[in-house]
Design a protein around this motif. Structure first.
Motif, PDB file in Angstrom:
ATOM      1  N   PHE A  37       0.850  -1.183   0.000  1.00  0.00           N
ATOM      2  CA  PHE A  37       0.000   0.000   0.000  1.00  0.00           C
ATOM      3  C   PHE A  37       0.886   1.234   0.000  1.00  0.00           C
ATOM      4  O   PHE A  37       2.076   1.152   0.309  1.00  0.00           O
ATOM      5  CB  PHE A  37      -0.899   0.013   1.248  1.00  0.00           C
ATOM      6  CG  PHE A  37      -1.891  -1.110   1.282  1.00  0.00           C
ATOM      7  CD1 PHE A  37      -1.517  -2.372   1.686  1.00  0.00           C
ATOM      8  CD2 PHE A  37      -3.201  -0.905   0.877  1.00  0.00           C
ATOM      9  CE1 PHE A  37      -2.426  -3.434   1.694  1.00  0.00           C
ATOM     10  CE2 PHE A  37      -4.118  -1.941   0.883  1.00  0.00           C
ATOM     11  CZ  PHE A  37      -3.727  -3.197   1.294  1.00  0.00           C
ATOM     12  N   THR A  44      -5.413   9.435   1.500  1.00  0.00           N
ATOM     13  CA  THR A  44      -5.732   8.165   2.149  1.00  0.00           C
ATOM     14  C   THR A  44      -4.797   7.073   1.648  1.00  0.00           C
ATOM     15  O   THR A  44      -4.204   7.184   0.567  1.00  0.00           O
ATOM     16  CB  THR A  44      -7.180   7.758   1.866  1.00  0.00           C
ATOM     17  OG1 THR A  44      -7.374   7.672   0.451  1.00  0.00           O
ATOM     18  CG2 THR A  44      -8.163   8.784   2.438  1.00  0.00           C
ATOM     19  N   GLU A  46      -3.768   3.823  -0.109  1.00  0.00           N
ATOM     20  CA  GLU A  46      -4.345   3.112  -1.242  1.00  0.00           C
ATOM     21  C   GLU A  46      -3.596   1.814  -1.513  1.00  0.00           C
ATOM     22  O   GLU A  46      -2.388   1.713  -1.305  1.00  0.00           O
ATOM     23  CB  GLU A  46      -4.334   3.985  -2.502  1.00  0.00           C
ATOM     24  CG  GLU A  46      -2.963   4.345  -3.007  1.00  0.00           C
ATOM     25  CD  GLU A  46      -2.980   5.002  -4.385  1.00  0.00           C
ATOM     26  OE1 GLU A  46      -3.990   4.874  -5.110  1.00  0.00           O
ATOM     27  OE2 GLU A  46      -1.972   5.616  -4.741  1.00  0.00           O
ATOM     28  N   GLY A  47      -4.360   0.832  -1.985  1.00  0.00           N
ATOM     29  CA  GLY A  47      -3.766  -0.442  -2.336  1.00  0.00           C
ATOM     30  C   GLY A  47      -2.980  -0.349  -3.633  1.00  0.00           C
ATOM     31  O   GLY A  47      -3.440   0.279  -4.596  1.00  0.00           O
ATOM     32  N   SER A  50      -1.430  -6.854  -4.427  1.00  0.00           N
ATOM     33  CA  SER A  50      -1.622  -7.898  -3.413  1.00  0.00           C
ATOM     34  C   SER A  50      -1.268  -9.244  -4.012  1.00  0.00           C
ATOM     35  O   SER A  50      -1.342  -9.439  -5.233  1.00  0.00           O
ATOM     36  CB  SER A  50      -3.058  -7.893  -2.877  1.00  0.00           C
ATOM     37  OG  SER A  50      -3.974  -8.190  -3.897  1.00  0.00           O
ATOM     38  N   ARG A  98      -2.952  -9.952   5.566  1.00  0.00           N
ATOM     39  CA  ARG A  98      -4.379 -10.152   5.859  1.00  0.00           C
ATOM     40  C   ARG A  98      -4.674 -11.625   6.024  1.00  0.00           C
ATOM     41  O   ARG A  98      -4.241 -12.449   5.215  1.00  0.00           O
ATOM     42  CB  ARG A  98      -5.241  -9.601   4.728  1.00  0.00           C
ATOM     43  CG  ARG A  98      -6.726  -9.822   4.968  1.00  0.00           C
ATOM     44  CD  ARG A  98      -7.593  -9.204   3.908  1.00  0.00           C
ATOM     45  NE  ARG A  98      -8.981  -9.192   4.351  1.00  0.00           N
ATOM     46  CZ  ARG A  98      -9.930  -9.983   3.871  1.00  0.00           C
ATOM     47  NH1 ARG A  98      -9.630 -10.847   2.919  1.00  0.00           N
ATOM     48  NH2 ARG A  98     -11.146  -9.912   4.340  1.00  0.00           N
ATOM     49  N   THR A 103      -7.554  -8.527  -0.932  1.00  0.00           N
ATOM     50  CA  THR A 103      -8.223  -7.341  -1.455  1.00  0.00           C
ATOM     51  C   THR A 103      -7.159  -6.255  -1.594  1.00  0.00           C
ATOM     52  O   THR A 103      -5.995  -6.466  -1.244  1.00  0.00           O
ATOM     53  CB  THR A 103      -9.326  -6.842  -0.500  1.00  0.00           C
ATOM     54  OG1 THR A 103      -8.715  -6.178   0.631  1.00  0.00           O
ATOM     55  CG2 THR A 103     -10.178  -7.987   0.034  1.00  0.00           C
ATOM     56  N   ASP A 105      -8.061  -3.271  -0.238  1.00  0.00           N
ATOM     57  CA  ASP A 105      -8.647  -2.352   0.736  1.00  0.00           C
ATOM     58  C   ASP A 105      -7.830  -2.384   2.016  1.00  0.00           C
ATOM     59  O   ASP A 105      -7.768  -3.422   2.687  1.00  0.00           O
ATOM     60  CB  ASP A 105     -10.100  -2.754   0.989  1.00  0.00           C
ATOM     61  CG  ASP A 105     -10.838  -1.772   1.875  1.00  0.00           C
ATOM     62  OD1 ASP A 105     -12.072  -1.785   1.860  1.00  0.00           O
ATOM     63  OD2 ASP A 105     -10.174  -0.989   2.587  1.00  0.00           O
ATOM     64  N   ALA A 106      -7.239  -1.272   2.364  1.00  0.00           N
ATOM     65  CA  ALA A 106      -6.370  -1.220   3.534  1.00  0.00           C
ATOM     66  C   ALA A 106      -7.100  -1.609   4.821  1.00  0.00           C
ATOM     67  O   ALA A 106      -6.488  -2.163   5.740  1.00  0.00           O
ATOM     68  CB  ALA A 106      -5.772   0.181   3.670  1.00  0.00           C
ATOM     69  N   THR A 107      -8.388  -1.356   4.885  1.00  0.00           N
ATOM     70  CA  THR A 107      -9.128  -1.660   6.103  1.00  0.00           C
ATOM     71  C   THR A 107      -9.284  -3.159   6.336  1.00  0.00           C
ATOM     72  O   THR A 107      -9.652  -3.579   7.436  1.00  0.00           O
ATOM     73  CB  THR A 107     -10.520  -1.004   6.089  1.00  0.00           C
ATOM     74  OG1 THR A 107     -11.280  -1.542   4.996  1.00  0.00           O
ATOM     75  CG2 THR A 107     -10.418   0.509   5.932  1.00  0.00           C
ATOM     76  N   ASP A 108      -8.993  -3.962   5.325  1.00  0.00           N
ATOM     77  CA  ASP A 108      -9.121  -5.418   5.452  1.00  0.00           C
ATOM     78  C   ASP A 108      -7.878  -6.075   6.042  1.00  0.00           C
ATOM     79  O   ASP A 108      -7.909  -7.244   6.385  1.00  0.00           O
ATOM     80  CB  ASP A 108      -9.384  -6.053   4.083  1.00  0.00           C
ATOM     81  CG  ASP A 108     -10.756  -5.732   3.553  1.00  0.00           C
ATOM     82  OD1 ASP A 108     -10.930  -5.779   2.318  1.00  0.00           O
ATOM     83  OD2 ASP A 108     -11.652  -5.425   4.367  1.00  0.00           O
TER      84      ASP A 108
END
Length: 121
Positions: A37, A44, A46-47, A50, A98, A103, A105-108
């Motif tokens: 990321f 923010t 960003e990915g 992965s 993760r 994904t 999505d950093a929140t994952d």
């Protein structure tokens, strides 16, 4: 508990290349989704890319064809080869792990390194 340490950042001119590394400890890199990321100042996170356990990779559209994610299970290390760098690639780059499917999505993601700075002029 997984610990991640990034390295390889630096300052390069547009069109140049860098290879980032992320060494994992506390677990093995072949058991998780691994991701890169980036976060530019005031933006923010960003990915970028992965890497699934099965070896498949996903990339953000902005880096497709220029960046390559890979890993060395024997060294427990994740890499990000970055070619044809652009000024807009300048950011702090983080690797992350993760539990579960990949994904961008950093929140994952569950565990994070402290980052390595990339500056493209």
């Amino acid at each position: 508990h997984v610990q991640l340490v990034e390295s390889g950042g630096g300052s390069v001119k547009a069109g140049g290349s860098l290879t980032l590394s992320c060494v994992a400890s506390g677990s093995t890199v072949d058991t998780y989704c691994l991701g890169w990321f980036r976060q530019a100042s005031g933006q923010t996170r960003e990915g970028v890319a992965s890497f699934e356990k099965d070896g498949s990779a996903s990339y953000a559209d902005s880096v497709k064809g220029r960046f390559t994610i890979s890993k060395d299970n024997a060294k427990n290390t994740l890499y990000l080869q970055m070619n044809n760098l652009k000024p807009e690639d300048s950011a702090m780059y983080y690797c992350a792990v993760r539990y579960g499917g990949c994904t961008l999505d950093a929140t994952d993601f569950n565990y994070w390194g402290r980052g390595t700075q990339v500056t493209v002029s």
